[in-house]
Design a protein around this motif. Structure first.
Motif, short mmCIF file in Angstrom:
data_model
loop_
_atom_site.label_atom_id
_atom_site.label_comp_id
_atom_site.label_asym_id
_atom_site.label_seq_id
_atom_site.Cartn_x
_atom_site.Cartn_y
_atom_site.Cartn_z
N ARG A 141 0.83 -1.20 0.00
CA ARG A 141 0.00 0.00 0.00
C ARG A 141 0.87 1.26 0.00
O ARG A 141 0.56 2.24 -0.69
N ILE A 142 1.93 1.22 0.77
CA ILE A 142 2.84 2.37 0.81
C ILE A 142 3.52 2.54 -0.54
O ILE A 142 3.64 3.66 -1.06
N ALA A 143 3.98 1.44 -1.14
CA ALA A 143 4.64 1.52 -2.44
C ALA A 143 3.69 2.06 -3.50
O ALA A 143 4.08 2.87 -4.36
N ASN A 144 2.43 1.62 -3.48
CA ASN A 144 1.43 2.12 -4.42
C ASN A 144 1.26 3.63 -4.27
O ASN A 144 1.23 4.37 -5.26
N ALA A 145 1.17 4.10 -3.03
CA ALA A 145 1.02 5.54 -2.79
C ALA A 145 2.23 6.32 -3.28
O ALA A 145 2.08 7.39 -3.91
N GLY A 197 -3.94 -9.13 3.19
CA GLY A 197 -3.47 -8.21 4.22
C GLY A 197 -4.10 -8.55 5.55
O GLY A 197 -4.91 -9.48 5.66
N ASP A 198 -3.75 -7.79 6.57
CA ASP A 198 -4.35 -7.99 7.89
C ASP A 198 -5.82 -7.59 7.84
O ASP A 198 -6.17 -6.54 7.28
N ARG A 199 -6.68 -8.40 8.44
CA ARG A 199 -8.11 -8.12 8.38
C ARG A 199 -8.47 -6.76 8.96
O ARG A 199 -9.47 -6.15 8.58
N TRP A 200 -7.63 -6.24 9.88
CA TRP A 200 -7.96 -4.95 10.49
C TRP A 200 -7.82 -3.81 9.49
O TRP A 200 -8.39 -2.73 9.70
N ARG A 239 -6.65 3.24 10.04
CA ARG A 239 -7.40 4.42 9.59
C ARG A 239 -6.44 5.53 9.16
O ARG A 239 -6.66 6.18 8.13
N GLU A 240 -5.39 5.73 9.92
CA GLU A 240 -4.40 6.74 9.54
C GLU A 240 -3.70 6.35 8.24
O GLU A 240 -3.41 7.21 7.39
N LEU A 241 -3.39 5.06 8.09
CA LEU A 241 -2.75 4.61 6.85
C LEU A 241 -3.66 4.84 5.67
O LEU A 241 -3.22 5.28 4.59
#
Length: 245
Positions: A141-145, A197-200, A239-241
């Motif tokens: 997700r970070i790499a995509n962003a 990914g993590d379910r959370w 949520r912050e991510l």
């Protein structure tokens, strides 16, 4: 993102794809995308999703994920998919249900929130992690962003330990659950980023979106319907991510 309240101009491509079917705009997103319900004089209704090409995900990937996920859960059947130099589109067979943010369900949030929570748990339980070819872990997700020019603060690289790896919806906001006339979850839509990914990651976004769609006070009810107690640390992080990426 919302259900259009004013008349919407039908793009030429959508008109071509719909043929002589009657078109009703049912959704508009923040980047100029539109979704129409097409009702032909004879035959089964279908939906046309149309919008500008998007660097985060695309409808080609969404169609591929829907075909894969449809082996285990109910998702719309893909009829057609394509793109040109500036826009892309996806045509899917209609499912006889309404989005969880249809006015009938916004008026009954206690039913809608339960359906979204139970539907998300069903998705996580049904889709096989070992068979899933896509990733939605924190690093991906970070790499995509960052590919899209978003600078993600270093602190997001320090994620909480994984609770349970699942195949995540990856856009588990309430509008992406369909609800049947019986008030139970029926199907899932908008699977363009689906991956492991993590379910959370999903739970955090789904519960956060209850405030946007139904007002305050429904977050924990969704998590309870999913079958867990709220994990405040993981909720805050994911949520912050979501907001940062």
């Amino acid at each position: 993102m919302s259900i259009p309240a004013a008349p919407v101009e039908v793009p030429d491509r959508v008109r071509d794809l719909a043929g002589d079917a009657r078109l009703e705009p049912v959704w508009a997103n923040d980047i100029g995308g539109l979704t129409f319900r097409a009702s032909p004089a004879t035959g089964h209704p279908f939906y046309v999703k149309w919008g500008p090409r998007n660097d985060e995900c695309n409808v080609r990937d969404e169609a591929e994920r829907m075909r894969w996920a449809g082996r285990w859960i109910r998702v719309p059947e893909v009829i057609d998919q394509g793109q040109d130099a500036t826009h892309e589109w996806l045509v899917t067979r209609a499912i006889d249900g309404d989005s969880a943010v249809h006015p009938r369900w916004v008026a009954r949030p206690e039913i809608a929130v339960r359906a979204v929570g139970e539907g998300l748990r069903a998705l996580h339980d049904a889709l096989p992690v070992d068979d899933c070819p896509w990733d939605w872990a924190v690093e991906s997700r970070i790499a995509n962003a960052e590919r899209r020019g978003i600078r993600v603060p270093e602190r997001f690289h320090d994620a909480p330990p994984i609770d349970r790896l699942v195949v995540c919806h990856a856009d588990a906001c309430c509008p992406n659950t369909l609800i049947g006339d019986d008030g139970r979850w029926l199907a899932h839509v908008d699977l363009g980023l689906l991956g492991v990914g993590d379910r959370w990651g999903d739970i955090a976004v789904a519960s956060m979106s209850t405030e946007w769609n139904y007002g305050p006070g429904w977050e924990d009810a969704l998590i309870e319907a999913y079958g867990l107690e709220p994990d405040r640390e993981r909720l805050a992080y994911y949520r912050e991510l979501w907001n940062a990426t």
